[in-house]
Design a protein around this motif. Sequence first.
Motif, PDB file in Angstrom:
ATOM      1  N   GLU A 126       0.833  -1.193   0.000  1.00  0.00           N
ATOM      2  CA  GLU A 126       0.000   0.000   0.000  1.00  0.00           C
ATOM      3  C   GLU A 126       0.876   1.254   0.000  1.00  0.00           C
ATOM      4  O   GLU A 126       0.497   2.287  -0.557  1.00  0.00           O
ATOM      5  CB  GLU A 126      -0.907  -0.016   1.231  1.00  0.00           C
ATOM      6  CG  GLU A 126      -1.907   1.108   1.297  1.00  0.00           C
ATOM      7  CD  GLU A 126      -3.039   0.977   0.299  1.00  0.00           C
ATOM      8  OE1 GLU A 126      -3.718   1.995   0.054  1.00  0.00           O
ATOM      9  OE2 GLU A 126      -3.252  -0.123  -0.226  1.00  0.00           O
ATOM     10  N   LEU A 152       1.623   3.137  -3.139  1.00  0.00           N
ATOM     11  CA  LEU A 152       0.538   3.890  -3.763  1.00  0.00           C
ATOM     12  C   LEU A 152       0.265   5.236  -3.093  1.00  0.00           C
ATOM     13  O   LEU A 152      -0.413   6.073  -3.662  1.00  0.00           O
ATOM     14  CB  LEU A 152      -0.753   3.059  -3.724  1.00  0.00           C
ATOM     15  CG  LEU A 152      -0.653   1.614  -4.245  1.00  0.00           C
ATOM     16  CD1 LEU A 152      -1.959   0.879  -4.006  1.00  0.00           C
ATOM     17  CD2 LEU A 152      -0.285   1.614  -5.716  1.00  0.00           C
ATOM     18  N   ARG A 153       0.760   5.402  -1.882  1.00  0.00           N
ATOM     19  CA  ARG A 153       0.422   6.594  -1.101  1.00  0.00           C
ATOM     20  C   ARG A 153       1.554   6.896  -0.125  1.00  0.00           C
ATOM     21  O   ARG A 153       2.447   6.077   0.089  1.00  0.00           O
ATOM     22  CB  ARG A 153      -0.889   6.377  -0.344  1.00  0.00           C
ATOM     23  CG  ARG A 153      -0.834   5.210   0.635  1.00  0.00           C
ATOM     24  CD  ARG A 153      -2.100   5.066   1.458  1.00  0.00           C
ATOM     25  NE  ARG A 153      -3.206   4.587   0.647  1.00  0.00           N
ATOM     26  CZ  ARG A 153      -4.344   5.256   0.506  1.00  0.00           C
ATOM     27  NH1 ARG A 153      -4.517   6.412   1.087  1.00  0.00           N
ATOM     28  NH2 ARG A 153      -5.313   4.770  -0.218  1.00  0.00           N
ATOM     29  N   SER A 166       0.956   7.697   3.145  1.00  0.00           N
ATOM     30  CA  SER A 166       0.413   7.663   4.507  1.00  0.00           C
ATOM     31  C   SER A 166       0.385   6.269   5.117  1.00  0.00           C
ATOM     32  O   SER A 166      -0.318   6.040   6.097  1.00  0.00           O
ATOM     33  CB  SER A 166      -1.022   8.222   4.489  1.00  0.00           C
ATOM     34  OG  SER A 166      -1.841   7.453   3.620  1.00  0.00           O
ATOM     35  N   THR A 219       8.405   3.704   2.523  1.00  0.00           N
ATOM     36  CA  THR A 219       7.610   4.288   1.442  1.00  0.00           C
ATOM     37  C   THR A 219       8.460   4.483   0.192  1.00  0.00           C
ATOM     38  O   THR A 219       8.038   4.170  -0.922  1.00  0.00           O
ATOM     39  CB  THR A 219       6.992   5.616   1.893  1.00  0.00           C
ATOM     40  OG1 THR A 219       6.163   5.387   3.030  1.00  0.00           O
ATOM     41  CG2 THR A 219       6.163   6.243   0.788  1.00  0.00           C
ATOM     42  N   HIS A 264       7.781   2.538  -3.318  1.00  0.00           N
ATOM     43  CA  HIS A 264       7.572   3.309  -4.541  1.00  0.00           C
ATOM     44  C   HIS A 264       8.611   2.901  -5.586  1.00  0.00           C
ATOM     45  O   HIS A 264       8.311   2.837  -6.789  1.00  0.00           O
ATOM     46  CB  HIS A 264       7.665   4.816  -4.260  1.00  0.00           C
ATOM     47  CG  HIS A 264       6.375   5.447  -3.875  1.00  0.00           C
ATOM     48  ND1 HIS A 264       5.710   5.165  -2.698  1.00  0.00           N
ATOM     49  CD2 HIS A 264       5.601   6.359  -4.519  1.00  0.00           C
ATOM     50  CE1 HIS A 264       4.596   5.874  -2.637  1.00  0.00           C
ATOM     51  NE2 HIS A 264       4.502   6.616  -3.735  1.00  0.00           N
ATOM     52  N   TYR A 271      -4.507   8.053   9.571  1.00  0.00           N
ATOM     53  CA  TYR A 271      -4.817   7.355   8.332  1.00  0.00           C
ATOM     54  C   TYR A 271      -4.928   5.847   8.507  1.00  0.00           C
ATOM     55  O   TYR A 271      -5.423   5.149   7.618  1.00  0.00           O
ATOM     56  CB  TYR A 271      -3.735   7.659   7.282  1.00  0.00           C
ATOM     57  CG  TYR A 271      -3.533   9.130   7.054  1.00  0.00           C
ATOM     58  CD1 TYR A 271      -4.440   9.868   6.300  1.00  0.00           C
ATOM     59  CD2 TYR A 271      -2.447   9.795   7.615  1.00  0.00           C
ATOM     60  CE1 TYR A 271      -4.263  11.229   6.102  1.00  0.00           C
ATOM     61  CE2 TYR A 271      -2.257  11.159   7.422  1.00  0.00           C
ATOM     62  CZ  TYR A 271      -3.173  11.867   6.670  1.00  0.00           C
ATOM     63  OH  TYR A 271      -3.004  13.214   6.473  1.00  0.00           O
ATOM     64  N   SER A 284      -6.930   1.283  -0.799  1.00  0.00           N
ATOM     65  CA  SER A 284      -6.474   2.214  -1.843  1.00  0.00           C
ATOM     66  C   SER A 284      -7.627   2.969  -2.478  1.00  0.00           C
ATOM     67  O   SER A 284      -7.405   3.958  -3.188  1.00  0.00           O
ATOM     68  CB  SER A 284      -5.681   1.464  -2.918  1.00  0.00           C
ATOM     69  OG  SER A 284      -6.460   0.425  -3.477  1.00  0.00           O
TER      70      SER A 284
END
Length: 255
Positions: free
Chosen positions: A147, A150-151, A153, A160, A164, A213, A253
Motif C-alpha cells: 500500500e 501507492l500513497r 500515509s 515508502t 515506490h 490514516y 487504496s
Amino acid sequence: MSVISNGPGRSIIVTGAGSGIGRATVLLFAEEGARLVIADVDEAAARAVAEEAEQAGGTVVSVIGDLRDQTVVDRVASTAVEEFGGIDVLVNNAGVMDSMSAAADTGDDEWERVIGINLTAPFRLTRAVLPHMLAAGKGAIVFTASEASLRGSAAGAAYTASKHGIAGLTKSLAVMYRDKGIRSNAVAPGGTVTNIRVDADRGAHGPAALAPYMGNIGSPAQAKEQAAAIVFLSSDAASNINGAILPVDNGWSAV
C-alpha cells in the motif's frame, strides 16, 4: 489444487519464503507440483517451510543468506538453473518494515537497511535472473510491493521510498521486456497478518502523523490471500497482464 494453475514442474524462486506471504506463496505453488528455490535469511524457518512444501507436493531447494550480499543473489539464481534447468517465475517477496520514521528522524542505518533489503536486493536478483528468462524467451516476475507503493500515509520515509521504487521497477521491466516474453507485475498488500515487525516509537513525529490514516486499513488479509494474487499474476491466466500494481488491500487504496 489452487483455482489458478501454473502447471506442474515450473521452476520458481520465492524470496522471504520462511514466513508470512512468502511461506503462503511457497505452499500454494507446491500444491501445483512446482519446483522451488526458496530463499530466506532464517535457516530454521526455511527448513520448516521446505518440509511443508514437499509434503504438499513440491520439490524444494533452500538457499540461506542475506540478499543484500551479491554472492547470495548469485547463488539463488544459479541454484534454480543448476537444479531445475531454468527459471520460469521469480517472486521478489523478501522485505522489512521501517520504524514509521519521518524523513528528519530517519538515520542512515535504517535507510540503508530498508532500501537494501526492499529495493536493491530484488533489483539485483531480477538482474541475475533476466539472462535465463531471455534465453528461454519467457518468464514472469512478481514483486511484493505495498500500500506504501501507492500513497505516502502507510509507512515511514524509508519503507515508502523503497516500495515506490518497487512500483517503478515493476513498470520499467514491463516496458523493457514485454516483447521478450517476460511479464513483470506486483501485488500491493494492505494490512496483512504476518510476523513483520514495526518497531515504532508512538510518540515520534512519523507514527503520530500517520496515525489518523491507519483507520482506513479495514479488515486485514490473511497471508494466503496475498499469495493467491501472486500465484495468479505468475500464471498463464494473467498472460496479458504486465506492469500492473494490484492492490490486495480490502479497498484501502479506494478510500
